[in-house]
Design a protein around this motif. Structure first.
Motif, PDB file in Angstrom:
ATOM      1  N   THR A  74      12.159  17.462 -63.135  1.00  0.00           N
ATOM      2  CA  THR A  74      12.254  18.642 -63.992  1.00  0.00           C
ATOM      3  C   THR A  74      10.897  19.312 -64.170  1.00  0.00           C
ATOM      4  OG1 THR A  74      12.065  17.225 -65.960  1.00  0.00           O
ATOM      5  CG2 THR A  74      14.282  17.820 -65.247  1.00  0.00           C
ATOM      6  N   ILE A  75       9.972  18.623 -64.781  1.00  0.00           N
ATOM      7  CA  ILE A  75       8.678  19.221 -65.103  1.00  0.00           C
ATOM      8  C   ILE A  75       7.847  19.467 -63.850  1.00  0.00           C
ATOM      9  CG2 ILE A  75       6.511  18.866 -66.354  1.00  0.00           C
ATOM     10  CD1 ILE A  75       8.147  17.244 -68.396  1.00  0.00           C
ATOM     11  N   PHE A  76       7.824  18.498 -62.953  1.00  0.00           N
ATOM     12  CA  PHE A  76       6.966  18.598 -61.773  1.00  0.00           C
ATOM     13  C   PHE A  76       7.738  18.854 -60.491  1.00  0.00           C
ATOM     14  CE2 PHE A  76       4.634  15.834 -64.773  1.00  0.00           C
ATOM     15  CZ  PHE A  76       3.557  16.663 -65.004  1.00  0.00           C
ATOM     16  N   ALA A  77       8.898  19.454 -60.593  1.00  0.00           N
ATOM     17  CA  ALA A  77       9.713  19.736 -59.408  1.00  0.00           C
ATOM     18  C   ALA A  77       8.976  20.716 -58.495  1.00  0.00           C
ATOM     19  CB  ALA A  77      11.058  20.307 -59.815  1.00  0.00           C
ATOM     20  N   THR A  78       8.990  20.405 -57.214  1.00  0.00           N
ATOM     21  CA  THR A  78       8.314  21.269 -56.239  1.00  0.00           C
ATOM     22  C   THR A  78       9.309  21.740 -55.184  1.00  0.00           C
ATOM     23  OG1 THR A  78       7.674  19.311 -54.995  1.00  0.00           O
ATOM     24  CG2 THR A  78       6.040  20.218 -56.524  1.00  0.00           C
ATOM     25  N   GLY A  79      10.294  22.478 -55.614  1.00  0.00           N
ATOM     26  CA  GLY A  79      11.249  23.049 -54.685  1.00  0.00           C
ATOM     27  C   GLY A  79      12.458  22.175 -54.388  1.00  0.00           C
TER      28      GLY A  79
END
Length: 177
Positions: A74-79
């Motif tokens: 969620t917070i650090f999703a990269t695509g």
């Protein structure tokens, strides 16, 4: 040597603080990798997983890895999109590592067996299944890439985990029951 631990430390302020720090470490280490998410990805997230199991046991380890997965998704999703299967794999990984390492004597044999079970169950079985379900890639094509990668990584991860756990086991930082 193959006995497993099925308990976790008491939930208190010290345990929650340690869990939060280990979740943060796991989140950062799992972002340090290279390769494709859909096929082969090599990283050092296994170090955080190993430390979580060593300090938190199977149940808190499983919950901690679920929280780490949710934070990464969620917070650090990269695509990449969130998929509940990977969260389930994170929980299973936490239970496996905690069962093998919590309050156990650290030996290279224990680490080799743990890494083998972890790789077989989480990486080869579950994560291959999740990739198949998400991308409809033929299972044999996935396994032809993922099995050799995991066979190569097995001793590397076991040796690195052994060295790290031998170093941290010298400190009396274990959480008391």
């Amino acid at each position: 040597m193959t006995n497993l631990t099925w308990r976790s430390p008491k939930l208190n302020t010290r345990t929650i603080t340690l869990a939060a720090m280990l979740i943060a470490l796991q989140t950062v280490l799992s972002k340090l990798s290279f390769g494709s998410d859909s096929m082969v990805k090599i990283g050092i997230g296994f170090i955080g997983t190993t430390l979580i199991g060593y300090y938190l046991g199977p149940w808190l380890g499983g919950i901690s890895l679920v929280l780490a997965d949710l934070i990464k998704s969620t917070i650090f999703a990269t695509g990449s999109t969130f998929f509940i299967g990977y969260t389930f794999s994170a929980f299973i990984s936490g239970v496996i590592v905690g069962a093998f390492l919590y309050q156990q004597k650290i030996t290279w044999q224990r680490l080799a067996i743990y890494q083998f079970v972890q790789i077989l169950v989480s990486n080869i079985f579950f994560n291959t299944l999740w990739i198949y379900l998400m991308y409809h890639t033929p299972v044999w094509a996935l396994l032809s890439v993922r099995v050799p990668k995991n066979v190569i990584m097995w001793p590397i991860e076991a040796i690195i985990s052994f060295m790290i756990l031998r170093a941290v086991s010298r400190f009396d930082t274990r959480i008391k029951h």
